[in-house]
Design a protein around this motif. Structure first.
Motif, short mmCIF file in Angstrom:
data_model
loop_
_atom_site.label_atom_id
_atom_site.label_comp_id
_atom_site.label_asym_id
_atom_site.label_seq_id
_atom_site.Cartn_x
_atom_site.Cartn_y
_atom_site.Cartn_z
N LYS A 506 63.55 54.85 56.08
CA LYS A 506 63.58 53.68 55.21
C LYS A 506 62.29 52.89 55.38
N SER A 507 61.73 52.43 54.25
CA SER A 507 60.58 51.53 54.28
C SER A 507 60.82 50.46 53.22
N GLY A 508 61.11 49.25 53.68
CA GLY A 508 61.49 48.22 52.73
C GLY A 508 62.79 48.59 52.05
N GLU A 509 62.78 48.60 50.71
CA GLU A 509 63.97 48.99 49.96
C GLU A 509 64.00 50.49 49.67
N GLN A 510 62.94 51.18 50.03
CA GLN A 510 62.82 52.61 49.73
C GLN A 510 63.48 53.44 50.82
#
Length: 661
Positions: A506-510
């Motif tokens: 996960k990276s931020g909302e991604q």
């Protein structure tokens, strides 16, 4: 020359002075607060003495304690660095009375230039050009408002005793003057203990150009050329360079003469900086004189090849200036950026925490790093959040910009928010590269310099996946009982096929799922593409992924992998479904303190209906004011803290009820 000096400061300037003293064979005495017991300057000095608790007013600003240490340690002189006591007339005078040399200008010069208002009056007598404004003693708010109306908007309200961008407010119209004045005075009282202000015409697209001057006790005064410090935010310098872009020899001579005239007018001795504000047509006006060494002095050192701290020490010891004006070198171009623990995407909010990873680029003849911190140090809320100054030099400005971009791409920080990527975008933007720099550049280019978050590329997740697999392999190998047993080989071998796993990131909302196939004999596929790579103990990762050749540096901190690639830092969180089961419920929200700080103003009234964006209260943290605003239309029920209260990060500040949708 002195045999022992005390350094009445902290951080990178204290380390800088210690390095020069080592070169000259001078022993050093450091002072420190309880919060700085393990600081780098304390470790570097020959001896160190604690002078009080963390707040600077109880430690680094206690001139009586610092003088006691100077006398008890046998120091012959005190170097004040910059900030804290460097421009304190009382401290300089106390040093003289104690028979200890103050490595700075005479008390009379500090007094003359200590008040911006008095300094401008003195410069007017010396025929140094001034910005139109009011610099008098009448501080009645209504009178100052009238003066602003007379000058014409926009105006700049500036703390008379200020510096470092503190106590400054731009006011666009008369209706906003009272609020701007109150905020400026509040910050001035907190930072300098003096709320006197002056009001000046605010130039729309000015450049901030300053001249480095040096004087000796024999009456000689010279300039060491100019620095352009126009790239600023909140009136604080972000990037400095020397020489100034587009500076002609004629203009340099004129500004140098004006600066030397200003220094001679007060009998100046030692290092000082005369700051000018320059209009687009080339006209320039005196702004102020800083009676100390400046943060940005390294760019002057890089283009002249001189050690300004050494000059300070020799001049304070009674030696004449080693060069005359026509002997001062000027070669190439130098740029300095200030690396801060702050988050540009959150309004440059300072960040605190532990430097889990701190790796500046390698120093060389062309790259210099001045820092007061090392990996493992704590960035506290008590002091300025600057981590380091990164300085580069090259033959031309264009090459210096390229060298700076390369150095920034190699600067890795984990543990606190930082502005490294922001600085890279700033130095790389078209306006800066072309030399079209003024004090409004950062705000004008805000959309480019602080862009909206973009999706992370698949290559970054592939690097994170490969680094994860390699870290697991290394861990298993390190803890195996029988390293030569076939059962201990961690190569993913399966009797009837490949080991297939799915890693979630996960990276931020991604969120991304990456499929890893580990075949026999160490073969690897990531998302169906063949992968061959290597890792090194320092975190360097090289990966051939399909047709792509990828290079990165990966730093693991807990469940997060920080992937440094292409000048970017990507925070990639590993998701363990079992570990985080039950954590997907909606999080509650509230008006909480973004960091540790002190409540300095309560603006709204409890019980009042508040519109979204309306200011509720003001906090002070790390020498800066932060206004907390209403997140939506609603009602302010109550404040949870009073003015003067110290609040921890995350504390709920108010009771706020949102209006029905």
């Amino acid at each position: 020359m002195f045999t022992k000096i005390l350094i009445a400061n902290r951080g990178e300037i204290a380390c800088r002075v210690i390095n020069t003293c080592r070169k000259l064979g001078i022993r050093t005495v450091a002072v420190y607060s309880e919060a700085d017991a393990g600081a780098r300057h304390v470790r570097m000095a020959d001896e160190a003495w604690c002078v009080g608790p963390a707040p600077s007013r109880e430690s680094y600003l206690r001139s009586d304690k610092i003088l006691e240490v100077a006398m008890a340690s046998g120091a012959q002189a005190v170097h004040p660095g910059y900030g804290f006591l460097s421009e304190n007339e009382g401290f300089a005078n106390a040093c003289a009375e104690a028979g200890i040399v103050f490595i700075g200008p005479p008390v009379e010069a500090i007094r003359a230039m200590g008040s911006k208002s008095a300094a401008k009056a003195l410069m007017e007598q010396a025929k140094v050009p001034l910005v139109p404004g009011y610099h008098g003693d009448n501080q009645d708010p209504a009178f100052l408002n009238q003066q602003a109306d007379r000058i014409g908007y926009p105006v700049l309200i500036k703390a008379s005793a200020g510096g470092g961008g503190k106590g400054m407010r731009v006011v666009e119209k008369s209706a906003d003057f009272a609020a701007g004045l109150a905020s400026c005075q509040r910050e001035a009282r907190s930072s300098f203990g003096d709320d006197k202000v002056l009001v000046e015409k605010y130039l729309q697209r000015p450049r901030h150009i300053e001249i480095q001057v040096f004087g000796d006790s024999q009456g000689n005064v010279i300039s060491l050329h100019e620095r352009d410090c126009s790239a600023q935010r909140r009136h604080q310098k972000v990037v400095e360079e020397a020489p100034a872009p587009g500076m002609t020899p004629e203009r340099r001579a004129a500004m140098g003469k004006a600066a030397c005239d200003a220094a001679r007018a007060v009998g100046y001795v030692g290092a000082g900086t005369v700051e000018f504000i320059a209009d687009q047509d080339g006209t320039f006006f005196f702004m102020e004189m800083n009676t100390r060494l400046q943060v940005e002095h390294p760019v002057t050192e890089m283009i002249t090849g001189l050690d300004l701290v050494e000059w300070q020490l020799r001049v304070a010891g009674g030696a004449p200036l080693p060069l005359q004006q026509d002997q001062v070198p000027l070669r190439g171009h130098s740029i300095e950026v200030r690396v801060y623990a702050e988050e540009p995407e959150k309004g440059f909010l300072p960040s605190i925490g532990t430097l889990a990873h701190f790796a500046p680029p390698a120093a060389s003849a062309n790259v210099r790093i001045d820092t007061g911190v090392e990996q493992g140090d704590v960035v506290s809320p008590h002091y300025d959040p600057m981590l380091a100054k990164l300085i580069v030099w090259d033959e031309t400005r264009e090459r210096a910009c390229d060298r700076m971009l390369k150095a920034l791409s190699e600067f890795r920080v984990v543990g606190v928010g930082n502005n490294v990527e922001f600085l890279g975008r700033l130095v790389g933007c078209d306006s800066f590269r072309s030399g079209q720099v003024d004090t409004g550049l950062i705000e004008r280019e805000r959309a480019t310099l602080i862009p909206e978050a973009q999706p992370v590329a698949a290559e970054v997740f592939a690097l994170a996946a490969f680094a994860s697999v390699e870290a697991e392999r290394a861990t298993r190998s390190a803890f195996t009982v029988e390293p030569h047993s076939p059962w201990s080989v961690a190569d993913g071998w399966r009797l009837n096929g490949a080991l297939t796993r799915t890693l979630a990131f996960k990276s931020g909302e991604q969120q991304v799922e990456t499929v890893i196939e580990q075949g026999s004999r160490g073969s690897l596929r990531i998302d169906s593409r063949p992968a061959v790579g290597s890792t090194r103990p320092d975190g360097t990762v090289r990966l051939a992924w399909g047709d792509a050749k990828l290079d990165a540096h990966v730093v693991a901190q807990g469940e997060t992998l920080y992937v440094f690639s292409g000048g970017r830092r990507h925070a990639i969180q590993k998701i363990d479904p079992l570990l985080h089961a039950g954590e997907d419920q909606e999080e509650g929200g509230g008006l909480v303190a973004p960091m540790s700080g002190k409540i300095i103003a309560l603006i709204a009234n409890p019980g009042a209906d508040i519109e979204k964006g309306a200011p509720l209260l003001v906090m002070e943290a790390m020498k800066m004011e932060h206004t907390i605003v209403a997140p939506a239309n609603g009602t302010l029920k109550a404040f949870r803290f009073a003015i003067g209260d110290q609040v921890p990060e995350g504390a709920e500040l108010v009771e706020f009820e949102k209006a029905p949708a």
